[in-house]
Design a protein around this motif. Structure first.
Motif, PDB file in Angstrom:
ATOM      1  N   SER A  77       0.816  -1.218   0.000  1.00 59.21           N
ATOM      2  CA  SER A  77       0.000   0.000   0.000  1.00 59.21           C
ATOM      3  C   SER A  77       0.849   1.268   0.000  1.00 59.21           C
ATOM      4  CB  SER A  77      -0.972   0.007   1.182  1.00 59.21           C
ATOM      5  OG  SER A  77      -0.269  -0.065   2.401  1.00 59.21           O
ATOM      6  N   GLU A  78       2.138   1.155   0.295  1.00 58.72           N
ATOM      7  CA  GLU A  78       3.029   2.314   0.267  1.00 58.72           C
ATOM      8  C   GLU A  78       3.629   2.542  -1.121  1.00 58.72           C
ATOM      9  OE1 GLU A  78       5.874   1.696   3.358  1.00 58.72           O
ATOM     10  OE2 GLU A  78       4.371   1.882   4.946  1.00 58.72           O
ATOM     11  N   HIS A  79       3.432   1.600  -2.046  1.00 60.16           N
ATOM     12  CA  HIS A  79       3.963   1.728  -3.398  1.00 60.16           C
ATOM     13  C   HIS A  79       3.146   2.768  -4.167  1.00 60.16           C
ATOM     14  CE1 HIS A  79       4.785   0.679  -7.594  1.00 60.16           C
ATOM     15  NE2 HIS A  79       5.926   0.169  -7.126  1.00 60.16           N
ATOM     16  N   GLU A  80       3.807   3.571  -4.969  1.00 56.92           N
ATOM     17  CA  GLU A  80       3.112   4.647  -5.699  1.00 56.92           C
ATOM     18  C   GLU A  80       2.055   4.120  -6.674  1.00 56.92           C
ATOM     19  OE1 GLU A  80       6.025   5.556  -9.458  1.00 56.92           O
ATOM     20  OE2 GLU A  80       6.549   6.493  -7.549  1.00 56.92           O
ATOM     21  N   GLY A  81       2.184   2.892  -7.131  1.00 57.99           N
ATOM     22  CA  GLY A  81       1.204   2.340  -8.062  1.00 57.99           C
ATOM     23  C   GLY A  81       0.022   1.665  -7.395  1.00 57.99           C
ATOM     24  N   PHE A  82       0.002   1.612  -6.055  1.00 57.13           N
ATOM     25  CA  PHE A  82      -1.054   0.881  -5.357  1.00 57.13           C
ATOM     26  C   PHE A  82      -2.420   1.544  -5.504  1.00 57.13           C
ATOM     27  CE2 PHE A  82      -3.471  -0.642  -1.667  1.00 57.13           C
ATOM     28  CZ  PHE A  82      -3.332  -1.995  -1.844  1.00 57.13           C
ATOM     29  N   ALA A  83      -2.495   2.851  -5.290  1.00 57.99           N
ATOM     30  CA  ALA A  83      -3.784   3.547  -5.396  1.00 57.99           C
ATOM     31  C   ALA A  83      -4.378   3.418  -6.803  1.00 57.99           C
ATOM     32  CB  ALA A  83      -3.636   5.011  -4.989  1.00 57.99           C
ATOM     33  N   PRO A  84      -3.598   3.630  -7.878  1.00 60.52           N
ATOM     34  CA  PRO A  84      -4.167   3.413  -9.214  1.00 60.52           C
ATOM     35  C   PRO A  84      -4.601   1.959  -9.438  1.00 60.52           C
ATOM     36  CG  PRO A  84      -2.161   4.709  -9.387  1.00 60.52           C
ATOM     37  CD  PRO A  84      -2.275   4.233  -7.962  1.00 60.52           C
ATOM     38  N   PHE A  85      -3.868   1.018  -8.880  1.00 64.66           N
ATOM     39  CA  PHE A  85      -4.220  -0.393  -8.994  1.00 64.66           C
ATOM     40  C   PHE A  85      -5.578  -0.663  -8.347  1.00 64.66           C
ATOM     41  CE2 PHE A  85      -3.971  -4.677  -7.022  1.00 64.66           C
ATOM     42  CZ  PHE A  85      -3.968  -5.436  -8.185  1.00 64.66           C
ATOM     43  N   ILE A  86      -5.774  -0.136  -7.148  1.00 63.87           N
ATOM     44  CA  ILE A  86      -7.045  -0.311  -6.431  1.00 63.87           C
ATOM     45  C   ILE A  86      -8.171   0.371  -7.221  1.00 63.87           C
ATOM     46  CG2 ILE A  86      -8.342   0.281  -4.324  1.00 63.87           C
ATOM     47  CD1 ILE A  86      -6.310  -1.916  -3.887  1.00 63.87           C
ATOM     48  N   ALA A  87      -7.909   1.581  -7.723  1.00 61.77           N
ATOM     49  CA  ALA A  87      -8.920   2.306  -8.493  1.00 61.77           C
ATOM     50  C   ALA A  87      -9.324   1.507  -9.728  1.00 61.77           C
ATOM     51  CB  ALA A  87      -8.397   3.685  -8.886  1.00 61.77           C
ATOM     52  N   ASP A  88      -8.357   0.894 -10.391  1.00 68.53           N
ATOM     53  CA  ASP A  88      -8.658   0.093 -11.574  1.00 68.53           C
ATOM     54  C   ASP A  88      -9.516  -1.119 -11.203  1.00 68.53           C
ATOM     55  OD1 ASP A  88      -8.379  -0.456 -14.415  1.00 68.53           O
ATOM     56  OD2 ASP A  88      -7.052  -2.095 -13.801  1.00 68.53           O
ATOM     57  N   CYS A  89      -9.182  -1.770 -10.093  1.00 67.57           N
ATOM     58  CA  CYS A  89      -9.987  -2.916  -9.630  1.00 67.57           C
ATOM     59  C   CYS A  89     -11.414  -2.486  -9.343  1.00 67.57           C
ATOM     60  CB  CYS A  89      -9.379  -3.519  -8.373  1.00 67.57           C
ATOM     61  SG  CYS A  89      -7.880  -4.474  -8.658  1.00 67.57           S
ATOM     62  N   LEU A  90     -11.580  -1.321  -8.723  1.00 67.45           N
ATOM     63  CA  LEU A  90     -12.925  -0.830  -8.391  1.00 67.45           C
ATOM     64  C   LEU A  90     -13.698  -0.467  -9.656  1.00 67.45           C
ATOM     65  CD1 LEU A  90     -12.127   1.324  -5.240  1.00 67.45           C
ATOM     66  CD2 LEU A  90     -13.252  -0.910  -5.325  1.00 67.45           C
ATOM     67  N   ARG A  91     -13.018   0.114 -10.639  1.00 71.98           N
ATOM     68  CA  ARG A  91     -13.691   0.449 -11.910  1.00 71.98           C
ATOM     69  C   ARG A  91     -14.193  -0.812 -12.602  1.00 71.98           C
ATOM     70  NH1 ARG A  91     -10.064   4.730 -12.129  1.00 71.98           N
ATOM     71  NH2 ARG A  91      -8.398   3.520 -13.078  1.00 71.98           N
ATOM     72  N   GLN A  92     -13.398  -1.864 -12.534  1.00 74.76           N
ATOM     73  CA  GLN A  92     -13.794  -3.120 -13.175  1.00 74.76           C
ATOM     74  C   GLN A  92     -14.993  -3.755 -12.488  1.00 74.76           C
ATOM     75  OE1 GLN A  92     -10.433  -5.719 -13.614  1.00 74.76           O
ATOM     76  NE2 GLN A  92      -9.175  -4.126 -14.521  1.00 74.76           N
ATOM     77  N   GLU A  93     -15.167  -3.482 -11.198  1.00 78.18           N
ATOM     78  CA  GLU A  93     -16.294  -4.028 -10.437  1.00 78.18           C
ATOM     79  C   GLU A  93     -17.611  -3.350 -10.807  1.00 78.18           C
ATOM     80  OE1 GLU A  93     -16.615  -6.382  -7.771  1.00 78.18           O
ATOM     81  OE2 GLU A  93     -14.730  -7.064  -8.605  1.00 78.18           O
ATOM     82  N   SER A  94     -17.559  -2.084 -11.177  1.00 78.19           N
ATOM     83  CA  SER A  94     -18.823  -1.355 -11.421  1.00 78.19           C
ATOM     84  C   SER A  94     -19.286  -1.467 -12.847  1.00 78.19           C
ATOM     85  CB  SER A  94     -18.669   0.098 -11.047  1.00 78.19           C
ATOM     86  OG  SER A  94     -17.578   0.689 -11.689  1.00 78.19           O
TER      87      SER A  94
END
Length: 94
Positions: A77-94
């Motif tokens: 979660s401290e990696h700079e790419g983590f937030a975009p990764f989570i956002a992408d996962c959430l976009r795929q869910e909706s």
């Protein structure tokens, strides 16, 4: 979907264990089991952890295992790419 995405990224690992601190996992038990299976090198990489007591608890479980070649990787979660990764996962869910 987050666990599935992370799991798919771990294809280069011979064994993968995903656990939740809320369910009180024993990292020591998993490490000892893998040690008895002949695994010699392990990387433990927390996904969502905060410094302090929780991270110290993970380190203590690692130190109390029978394995000696264990690397504690930085928290994902401290990696700079983590937030975009989570956002992408959430976009795929909706």
């Amino acid at each position: 979907s987050l666990a599935a995405a992370i799991h798919s990224m771990n294809k280069r690992c011979s064994k993968v264990a995903i656990a939740s601190m809320h369910s009180e996992p024993s990292i020591t038990s998993v490490l000892n089991l893998w040690h008895s299976d002949g695994i010699e090198t392990v990387t433990v990489q927390p996904m969502l952890l905060f410094g302090g007591r929780t991270l110290a608890r993970v380190q203590a479980m690692i130190e109390s295992s029978s394995m000696t070649n264990i690397r504690l990787a930085p928290v994902l979660s401290e990696h700079e790419g983590f937030a975009p990764f989570i956002a992408d996962c959430l976009r795929q869910e909706s």
